[in-house]
Write a protein that holds these residues in place. Structure first.
Motif: not given
Lengths: 115, 110
Positions: B95, A55-56
């Motif tokens: 983030d 997801r990142q």
């Protein structure tokens, strides 16, 4: 309560080879992140897995790939190893709480040496 | 791009000599600022999370504080077992990743 575990603890490979590192998260955690730490530097984020999906991702080439299994454990794969890939590879686990801060707890790391 | 700068790079203290470590950061919306301790060849050990300016947290001889641009880790009357590298990291509100500084290596002599 078992913390984050990683295997193997140390690994020696040669340039061009492929390597797989493994991580089991802390009990109750569902999210796994991977970091690379070169000597004398802080950890650099590689990617994070949640619900078996990446997801990142940080600024790492496609040679770095990963996987998360239904039991939340994870693997980091690095293809076509370069000398510069020598580092301590850290796995961190956390519990996804939506928009709330999630403390990441780190494992002991895998020391990779590429010759 | 999030940035975290820690100073000094290294700190040598006599047992009982109190001091402070600095962590300067820039981030677009702070979700949390984290302090970790790392012993040689081991993974980082979580110490504190700070969320907003003015917040303080303590654990034994360590106290962490936060402003809008910096965090300080105060070590009061350190002992040799406090020798380690102390890492600061930030997480932006958008983030999942942690962005780390390079760390401050603290050596406490008996």
């Amino acid at each position: 309560d078992a913390g984050v575990t990683q295997s193997p603890t140390h690994l020696i490979k040669t340039r061009g080879q492929q390597v797989t590192l493994r991580c089991s998260p802390k009990s109750g955690h569902d999210t796994v992140s991977w970091y690379q730490q070169a000597l004398g530097q802080g950890p650099q984020f590689i990617f994070q897995y949640y619900e078996e999906e990446e997801r990142q991702r940080g600024n790492f080439p496609d040679r770095f790939s990963g996987h998360q299994f239904p039991n939340y454990s994870s693997e980091l794969n690095v293809n076509a190893l370069l000398l510069g890939d020598s580092a301590l590879y850290l796995c961190a686990s956390s519990l996804d709480l939506g928009l709330v801060e999630e403390t990441q707890y780190f494992g002991p790391g895998t020391r990779l040496l590429v010759l | 791009e999030d940035q975290v700068t820690q100073s000094p790079e290294a700190l040598r203290l006599q047992e009982g000599e109190s001091s402070s470590l600095n962590c300067s950061y820039t981030v677009s919306g702070l979700r949390g600022l984290f302090w970790y301790r790392q012993d040689p060849g081991k993974g980082p050990e979580f110490l504190f999370t700070l969320y907003s300016a003015g917040e303080e947290k303590e654990k034994e001889r360590l106290k962490a504080t936060l402003t809008k641009k910096e965090s300080f880790l105060h070590i009061t009357a350190p002992k040799p077992e406090d020798s380690a590298t102390y890492l600061c990291a930030v997480q932006a509100s958008t983030d999942y990743k942690l962005s780390f500084g390079a760390g401050t290596t603290v050596t406490v002599r008996a």
